[in-house]
Write a protein that holds these residues in place. Structure first.
Motif, PDB file in Angstrom:
ATOM      1  N   SER A 176     -54.129 -51.282 104.492  1.00  0.00           N
ATOM      2  CA  SER A 176     -54.407 -51.597 106.008  1.00  0.00           C
ATOM      3  C   SER A 176     -55.015 -50.022 106.651  1.00  0.00           C
ATOM      4  O   SER A 176     -55.931 -49.918 107.330  1.00  0.00           O
ATOM      5  N   ASN A 177     -54.311 -48.976 105.814  1.00  0.00           N
ATOM      6  CA  ASN A 177     -54.995 -47.578 106.353  1.00  0.00           C
ATOM      7  C   ASN A 177     -56.388 -47.483 105.717  1.00  0.00           C
ATOM      8  O   ASN A 177     -57.087 -46.845 106.522  1.00  0.00           O
ATOM      9  N   ASN A 178     -56.659 -48.000 104.661  1.00  0.00           N
ATOM     10  CA  ASN A 178     -58.132 -47.739 104.021  1.00  0.00           C
ATOM     11  C   ASN A 178     -59.057 -48.649 105.113  1.00  0.00           C
ATOM     12  O   ASN A 178     -60.236 -48.299 105.516  1.00  0.00           O
ATOM     13  N   ALA A 179     -58.558 -49.660 105.529  1.00  0.00           N
ATOM     14  CA  ALA A 179     -59.378 -50.600 106.287  1.00  0.00           C
ATOM     15  C   ALA A 179     -59.584 -50.143 107.998  1.00  0.00           C
ATOM     16  O   ALA A 179     -60.630 -49.937 108.441  1.00  0.00           O
ATOM     17  N   LEU A 180     -58.539 -49.404 108.350  1.00  0.00           N
ATOM     18  CA  LEU A 180     -58.705 -48.528 109.615  1.00  0.00           C
ATOM     19  C   LEU A 180     -59.501 -47.572 109.435  1.00  0.00           C
ATOM     20  O   LEU A 180     -60.322 -47.291 110.325  1.00  0.00           O
ATOM     21  N   LEU A 181     -59.606 -46.507 108.212  1.00  0.00           N
ATOM     22  CA  LEU A 181     -60.357 -45.503 108.079  1.00  0.00           C
ATOM     23  C   LEU A 181     -61.932 -46.041 108.168  1.00  0.00           C
ATOM     24  O   LEU A 181     -62.583 -45.534 108.894  1.00  0.00           O
ATOM     25  N   GLN A 182     -62.025 -46.991 107.267  1.00  0.00           N
ATOM     26  CA  GLN A 182     -63.463 -47.732 107.181  1.00  0.00           C
ATOM     27  C   GLN A 182     -63.930 -48.254 108.392  1.00  0.00           C
ATOM     28  O   GLN A 182     -64.957 -47.980 108.972  1.00  0.00           O
ATOM     29  N   GLN A 183     -63.139 -48.891 109.317  1.00  0.00           N
ATOM     30  CA  GLN A 183     -63.343 -49.314 110.815  1.00  0.00           C
ATOM     31  C   GLN A 183     -63.767 -48.084 111.575  1.00  0.00           C
ATOM     32  O   GLN A 183     -64.922 -48.114 112.254  1.00  0.00           O
ATOM     33  N   PHE A 184     -62.940 -47.047 111.637  1.00  0.00           N
ATOM     34  CA  PHE A 184     -63.285 -45.880 112.264  1.00  0.00           C
ATOM     35  C   PHE A 184     -64.507 -45.219 111.874  1.00  0.00           C
ATOM     36  O   PHE A 184     -65.402 -44.904 112.655  1.00  0.00           O
TER      37      PHE A 184
END
Length: 123
Positions: free
Chosen positions: A6-14
């Motif tokens: 989830s954190n990786n997905a949020l990082l990529q989204q940001f």
């Protein structure tokens, strides 16, 4: 594990949302200093237009087939004008790690200007 994903997905989204207003070299330096994996660095570098860094990050992050496949994905998704020098530079590595995928990638790019005469001496 799911919070990490989830954190990786949020990082990529940001990073994707802010790619145009950030300095790619600084962001990549920050990512690598915080043990962000090479695939994520490659993804950001490709988004920022730094094809060379993206290919290098993919190949260095996984020294096997997956790294070569990630590098080929970056090259295939990039304009041939930007990707062409990296096909020649990394052809031996790509072919040794992922022969079929590399050959298919090379063949798909011949019609766009990839030169067999330049590719063969690189091997």
């Amino acid at each position: 594990l799911s919070s990490s994903m989830s954190n990786n997905a949020l990082l990529q989204q940001f990073l994707s949302a802010n790619v145009r207003c950030t300095d790619p070299k600084s962001i990549l330096r920050i990512l690598s200093s915080h043990d962000v994996n090479a695939a994520e660095c490659a993804s950001y570098a490709a988004l920022s237009g730094d094809i060379g860094t993206a290919v290098n990050a993919a190949l260095c992050g996984d020294t096997g087939k997956n790294g070569a496949l990630d590098a080929l994905r970056v090259l295939n998704d990039s304009p041939i004008e930007q990707a062409e020098p990296y096909y020649y530079k990394h052809s031996t590595t790509l072919l040794s790690r992922a022969p079929m995928a590399s050959a298919k990638s090379f063949l798909s790019r011949y019609s766009q200007g990839l030169s067999a005469k330049k590719l063969l001496p690189a091997i």
